[in-house]
Each structure stands twice: as C-alpha cells, then as structure tokens.
Design a protein around this motif. Sequence first.
Motif, PDB file in Angstrom:
ATOM      1  N   LYS A  98      16.104  -3.916  29.787  1.00  0.00           N
ATOM      2  CA  LYS A  98      15.404  -3.552  28.564  1.00  0.00           C
ATOM      3  C   LYS A  98      16.131  -3.578  27.371  1.00  0.00           C
ATOM      4  N   GLN A 131       7.141  -2.071  35.816  1.00  0.00           N
ATOM      5  CA  GLN A 131       7.797  -3.326  35.416  1.00  0.00           C
ATOM      6  C   GLN A 131       8.513  -4.028  36.520  1.00  0.00           C
ATOM      7  N   THR A 161       7.352  -7.805  37.044  1.00  0.00           N
ATOM      8  CA  THR A 161       8.118  -8.913  37.041  1.00  0.00           C
ATOM      9  C   THR A 161       8.460 -10.016  38.237  1.00  0.00           C
TER      10      THR A 161
END
Length: 205
Positions: free
Chosen positions: A44, A121, A125
């Motif tokens: 991140k 996330q 992904t």
Amino acid sequence: MYQPKKYKKQDPNYLFQFIKNHPFATLVISGENLMATHIPVLLKGNAEEFTLYSHIANHNEQLEYLKNGVEALLIFQGAHAYISSSWYKEKDISTWNYSAVHVNVKIRIQTREELENSLKQLVHTFEKKQASPLYYQDIPSKMVEDHIPHITGFWAEPFQIKGVAKLHQTFQKDDIDAVVHQLEKGDALSKELSKDIKEENDRSN
C-alpha cells in the motif's frame, strides 16, 4: 542479506516493483526459536513510501509473537535455478542465479475493519485475473463471518530494505546467451529466470 556490489539492488522503484511482482513471501519472526510462515503480502503506497500487509491463521504458532512493535523479516524471492558451467565457452565454476528482496519491518496488528478491507484487496488483486472472478463481496456472508475470527491481519512497516539480483552480470555476451538458451529449455521457473537474466543484461548494455 549478502549483497555483493555487482548484484546489489537498492533502487526504490526496482524494490517496489519486485515485491509487487513476487507477493508470496516468507515471514520470519524470532520467538523461542526462529519461525517462518509463507503468506501472500501486498503493498500500500508507492516506491518512495509504502506499507506491507497480510494475515496469518490464529492457530499458527507465530501468532503468540505477532505483536505491535515486534520486528519481523519479510523475504520475497524471484526465479532461481542452477547454472551449469558446461554451458560456457570456457571452463568455469557452476553457480546459482537468483533474485530476492529482504524487508525488515515493525508489526502493527489490524483492526477487524482493516482486516476485512485487506482481505477485499487481496482477493481483488488475484481474482481480477480470473475468467469468472469471485470477489470478496460475492462470498456468502456467513462463510466470511465464520472465517474472520480465525485469522489475524497485520501491517508491516518497513525500516530497512535490501535487494540482490545475481543474473550473470559481467559475463561475456556469448556465455549469457548460452545460459538464457539453456534455461529456456527448462521448467517454468527456469524460463522465468531466463527472462530476468536477459532483461538485466540488456539494461546493462
């Protein structure tokens, strides 16, 4: 990390992209002894400043030592393979080519909300590449509710990053070409390494 000067990689963009391209990492923590777990780890942020995040199962013995402020080591490894000296024009010593990035981090445990966002996330992904992706929000809510209490999410704040790529730098072009040719005839890992060697030496020329 052992970093011979000719193989050392410290460019932030290289390190960031390497981690992004090789997300399945080894998490090492010191408890009563050294312990390691193999887990997917995501980024991140950007190359200049980023945080890593992942989760482990609560029945994993590492959980006892996974606390706020604890130091851990994350190891990201690229393709690697044995290189036979029989591939060279002249006699030489056989070796092993590889690439890796080591990230020393401080652990910070995630809240439940942070964990759920991280899982969304993580699934996104890897699912986005599938023909018919099944995203986090598509998983039955009861299944999610039953699963969440059994895992612990964490942030990993980097404070030292080191990279190495031993990819036949400084070798003669004929030998590099021969190594690439031989690796291209091997398994998937060897084929991936052949691309790494070619790209690295193309950049150097």
